[in-house]
Design a protein around this motif. Sequence first.
Motif, PDB file in Angstrom:
ATOM      1  N   ILE A   7      70.184 -18.162 -37.064  1.00  0.00           N
ATOM      2  CA  ILE A   7      71.143 -17.204 -37.614  1.00  0.00           C
ATOM      3  C   ILE A   7      71.268 -17.500 -39.104  1.00  0.00           C
ATOM      4  CG2 ILE A   7      73.512 -16.348 -37.522  1.00  0.00           C
ATOM      5  CD1 ILE A   7      73.612 -17.447 -34.606  1.00  0.00           C
ATOM      6  N   TYR A  11      76.398 -14.178 -43.419  1.00  0.00           N
ATOM      7  CA  TYR A  11      77.507 -13.355 -42.952  1.00  0.00           C
ATOM      8  C   TYR A  11      78.851 -14.008 -43.263  1.00  0.00           C
ATOM      9  CZ  TYR A  11      73.634 -11.611 -40.116  1.00  0.00           C
ATOM     10  OH  TYR A  11      72.418 -11.118 -39.692  1.00  0.00           O
ATOM     11  N   GLU A  15      82.119 -12.145 -39.158  1.00  0.00           N
ATOM     12  CA  GLU A  15      80.897 -11.553 -38.616  1.00  0.00           C
ATOM     13  C   GLU A  15      79.984 -12.608 -38.009  1.00  0.00           C
ATOM     14  OE1 GLU A  15      79.076  -8.403 -41.274  1.00  0.00           O
ATOM     15  OE2 GLU A  15      80.347  -9.493 -42.703  1.00  0.00           O
ATOM     16  N   ARG A  19      78.288 -14.098 -33.517  1.00  0.00           N
ATOM     17  CA  ARG A  19      76.855 -14.338 -33.287  1.00  0.00           C
ATOM     18  C   ARG A  19      76.621 -15.729 -32.697  1.00  0.00           C
ATOM     19  NH1 ARG A  19      77.080 -10.548 -37.355  1.00  0.00           N
ATOM     20  NH2 ARG A  19      75.315  -9.093 -37.521  1.00  0.00           N
ATOM     21  N   TRP A  20      77.308 -16.735 -33.248  1.00  0.00           N
ATOM     22  CA  TRP A  20      77.152 -18.092 -32.716  1.00  0.00           C
ATOM     23  C   TRP A  20      77.665 -18.167 -31.285  1.00  0.00           C
ATOM     24  CZ3 TRP A  20      74.334 -21.732 -35.141  1.00  0.00           C
ATOM     25  CH2 TRP A  20      74.042 -21.531 -36.507  1.00  0.00           C
ATOM     26  N   ARG A  22      77.780 -15.685 -29.118  1.00  0.00           N
ATOM     27  CA  ARG A  22      76.871 -14.952 -28.233  1.00  0.00           C
ATOM     28  C   ARG A  22      75.571 -15.715 -28.018  1.00  0.00           C
ATOM     29  NH1 ARG A  22      78.400 -10.302 -31.107  1.00  0.00           N
ATOM     30  NH2 ARG A  22      76.293  -9.882 -31.863  1.00  0.00           N
ATOM     31  N   ALA A  23      75.120 -16.466 -29.030  1.00  0.00           N
ATOM     32  CA  ALA A  23      73.914 -17.288 -28.849  1.00  0.00           C
ATOM     33  C   ALA A  23      74.099 -18.228 -27.663  1.00  0.00           C
ATOM     34  CB  ALA A  23      73.613 -18.071 -30.123  1.00  0.00           C
ATOM     35  N   TRP A 258      67.817 -14.130 -35.280  1.00  0.00           N
ATOM     36  CA  TRP A 258      68.769 -13.088 -34.882  1.00  0.00           C
ATOM     37  C   TRP A 258      68.410 -11.790 -35.613  1.00  0.00           C
ATOM     38  CZ3 TRP A 258      72.893 -14.072 -31.495  1.00  0.00           C
ATOM     39  CH2 TRP A 258      73.722 -12.966 -31.251  1.00  0.00           C
ATOM     40  N   ARG A 260      68.284  -8.704 -37.898  1.00  0.00           N
ATOM     41  CA  ARG A 260      69.022  -8.240 -39.055  1.00  0.00           C
ATOM     42  C   ARG A 260      68.944  -6.706 -39.112  1.00  0.00           C
ATOM     43  NH1 ARG A 260      67.165  -9.245 -43.724  1.00  0.00           N
ATOM     44  NH2 ARG A 260      69.125  -9.698 -44.813  1.00  0.00           N
ATOM     45  N   GLU A 269      69.646  -5.561 -31.628  1.00  0.00           N
ATOM     46  CA  GLU A 269      70.282  -6.507 -30.717  1.00  0.00           C
ATOM     47  C   GLU A 269      70.096  -6.077 -29.270  1.00  0.00           C
ATOM     48  OE1 GLU A 269      74.174  -7.898 -31.676  1.00  0.00           O
ATOM     49  OE2 GLU A 269      73.742  -8.019 -33.826  1.00  0.00           O
TER      50      GLU A 269
END
Length: 284
Positions: A7, A11, A15, A19-20, A22-23, A258, A260, A269
Amino acid sequence: MRFGIAILPEYRWPEAAPRWRRAEEYGFDHAWTYDHLTWSGLQDSPWYGTTPTLTAAATVTSTIKLGTFVTSPNFRHPLALTRDILAIDEVSGGRFLCGIGAGGSLDATIQGGPDLTGRQRQDRYQEFVKLLDTLLTTDGVDFKGEYYETRNARTLPGCVQQPRVPLVLAGNGPRSLRFAAEYGDGWMTTGGARDDLDRWFTSVADLSHRLDDLLEGRRLDRYLSLDSAVYALSSPALFEDVTGRAATLGFTDVIVHWPRTEGVYAGSEAVLEQVVSDVVPRFR
């Protein structure tokens, strides 16, 4: 096969944090961020510090390993890096992976200083890693080398992971391969020729076979960045293809980026979600 995702530190945290999270929810084994001051092609884009980002990521996750992809000697001293590593390893409860490379990007001269030759960068890299290894396992280090010096460097309390955090050493050349085989807890590569997928995998296979010869039967975790010649998350079929090839070559871990919204690693995504639900389980 284990799976990782990188990632980029571009961001704002509201934001980035999802992401972290969901990883980890997607079941990735490890998540990484770049350790650069800037990155080619994104000099005009937002960019945040690596160690604060990983520390923050540690507070919103609980099981996924977190790593640098990759740290280099370009703008770091092993002692200062040791303190950052100790903090991230502590906050994460022993989930930190330290990826390290020789350095050669825009970071190399952005703060001034000489533009080192490839041989000099490799010399500096090996001194950097050896001193970092000592600092992470020893308190009160006196050292004077060609590039670094410490005087009674105190490094208490030591790592959560014992005897220290894993060092995943990057490299594609003969010297860096030998060094990874001797000193690394893992080896990471981006491969060679990147203008064609088949040619790239030929270069990756050559590197992997050379490492086999150096290891002489010993085991070493092997991390492959899948996005060097193509963006692996362009489609589930492509991801399955490149992951299968990596598995055939003996890689234990693969890493993708991830998606972009535009530019490098541009993707969807929705494809990421399909990959983690339909493709990844088949390689577990």
